[in-house]
Enzyme design. Sequence first.
Site, PDB file in Angstrom:
ATOM      1  N   GLU A  59     -18.409  14.152   1.096  1.00  0.00           N
ATOM      2  CA  GLU A  59     -18.522  13.487   0.199  1.00  0.00           C
ATOM      3  C   GLU A  59     -16.501  12.428   0.284  1.00  0.00           C
ATOM      4  O   GLU A  59     -16.594  12.197  -0.726  1.00  0.00           O
ATOM      5  CB  GLU A  59     -18.561  14.448  -1.030  1.00  0.00           C
ATOM      6  CG  GLU A  59     -19.641  14.343  -0.773  1.00  0.00           C
ATOM      7  CD  GLU A  59     -20.263  14.960  -2.271  1.00  0.00           C
ATOM      8  OE1 GLU A  59     -19.095  15.576  -3.284  1.00  0.00           O
ATOM      9  OE2 GLU A  59     -21.144  15.627  -2.360  1.00  0.00           O
ATOM     10  N   LYS A  67     -28.414  15.933 -11.764  1.00  0.00           N
ATOM     11  CA  LYS A  67     -28.813  14.962 -10.813  1.00  0.00           C
ATOM     12  C   LYS A  67     -30.259  14.696 -10.763  1.00  0.00           C
ATOM     13  O   LYS A  67     -31.209  15.400 -10.643  1.00  0.00           O
ATOM     14  CB  LYS A  67     -28.521  15.865  -9.719  1.00  0.00           C
ATOM     15  CG  LYS A  67     -27.494  16.480  -8.929  1.00  0.00           C
ATOM     16  CD  LYS A  67     -27.089  17.356  -8.017  1.00  0.00           C
ATOM     17  CE  LYS A  67     -25.948  17.868  -7.214  1.00  0.00           C
ATOM     18  NZ  LYS A  67     -25.995  18.517  -6.054  1.00  0.00           N
TER      19      LYS A  67
END
Length: 415
Positions: free
Chosen positions: A200, A329
């Site tokens: 990330e 999400k």
Amino acid sequence: RVREVRGWEALDSRGRPTVACRVLLDGGAVGLATVPSGASAGSHEAVELRDGGARYGGRGVRTAVSHVEGVLAAAVAGVDVAAVDDALPSVASPPYASVGANAVLAVSVAAARAAAADAGVSLARHLTGAGPLLLPMPMVNVVSGGAHAGSAIDIQDVLVVPHAAGSFAEAIEWASAVRAATARLALDGGHDAAALVADEGGLGLRLPTNRAALELVVDGIEAAGLTGRVGLALDLAATEFFADGAYQLRREGRHLTAAELVDEVASWCVDYPVLSVEDPLAEDDWAGWAAVTARLPGVQLVGDDLFVTDLSRLSRGVSAGVANAVLVKPNQNGLVSGAAAVVAAARSAGYRTIVSARSGETEDAWVADLAVGWRAGQIKVGSTHRSERTAKWNRLLEFEALEDTTFAGPWEDVT
Ligand code: PGA
Ligand code: ZN
């Protein structure tokens, strides 16, 4: 009304296949979407369909794509674009194992985008209606571990929350300054791995303890001159290191019970400016979660693998008084409208919402539009590095530059 649905295989930021989709409406409006993929996925999430076999190490998504253009396209053909999410579950129900949640979500997001295009506005504006756009407080990854950085440390993310920033742009500038200062300190401390960029975009540093990672980022905040204005957020992703009935901190050679792990996290919250802790316990450790919630009333406690953007798991948590925030999400759920329903339920229960990307992402930034469109208040999409991350920050910077906006900070009820 939906005229055509096309799908194809694209690549995500880990070089793995993912599903892309285009929805075309009768009026000529189009919506495109690619979907992300998790590495530390919870076992209660909607199911990604992978081909198996030799292609891409078994990770191909041609079968999912065939469902996009087959059963899913047939289910939404001629349907009013606003009703696409109602039509999709007629093909399969959650967790969508037969058609793949990656196929279902691709159609759902592309349809939402097509609806916005048909209305001549952004997806964010389409979802939120009139008035200023609410830009979320970012939670930005600085040091990565766990499944995102070859288990360099046991916990998955040490992030920063620039809670005193006066604008979204200032928040990103501060987060960037802290990451740079932390990288400099790591290099000075002899970490040749300081250049390692994790999944990330955070620093994948092999540190002796998890506590050392928190300490390093706090030192980075101080070196950047931002003490008191930037706090820490943690994502332990504890499901990943729960095995054989114990929380295994392998880097430290310690095996902890839930109670001992809660003690450990509580001590971090005393010693460092920790504002938010995600997944401090494993996905089915409801008793441990109840204990940590009782122990840390002033900290934002975020359920990710615990709630998996699922209404029934969230309502179990609300009834049990577990956690006080939910990570949202969309690909854990499968439908844009399903994730929106979780945001609404969280809000009515007094739980905060953090819209989140996945560790495997694409340059597509629809998740930023959803965070604004739902007025979520917070967003977490990784670090300030790697284009699949900056695509989301840049979308929010674009809104701040060009639209009438307000910024969801400071985080006054936490600090
Ligand atoms: P994942 O990680 O996308 O690999 O599941 C993100 C998170 O745990 O928040
Ligand atoms: Zn998480």
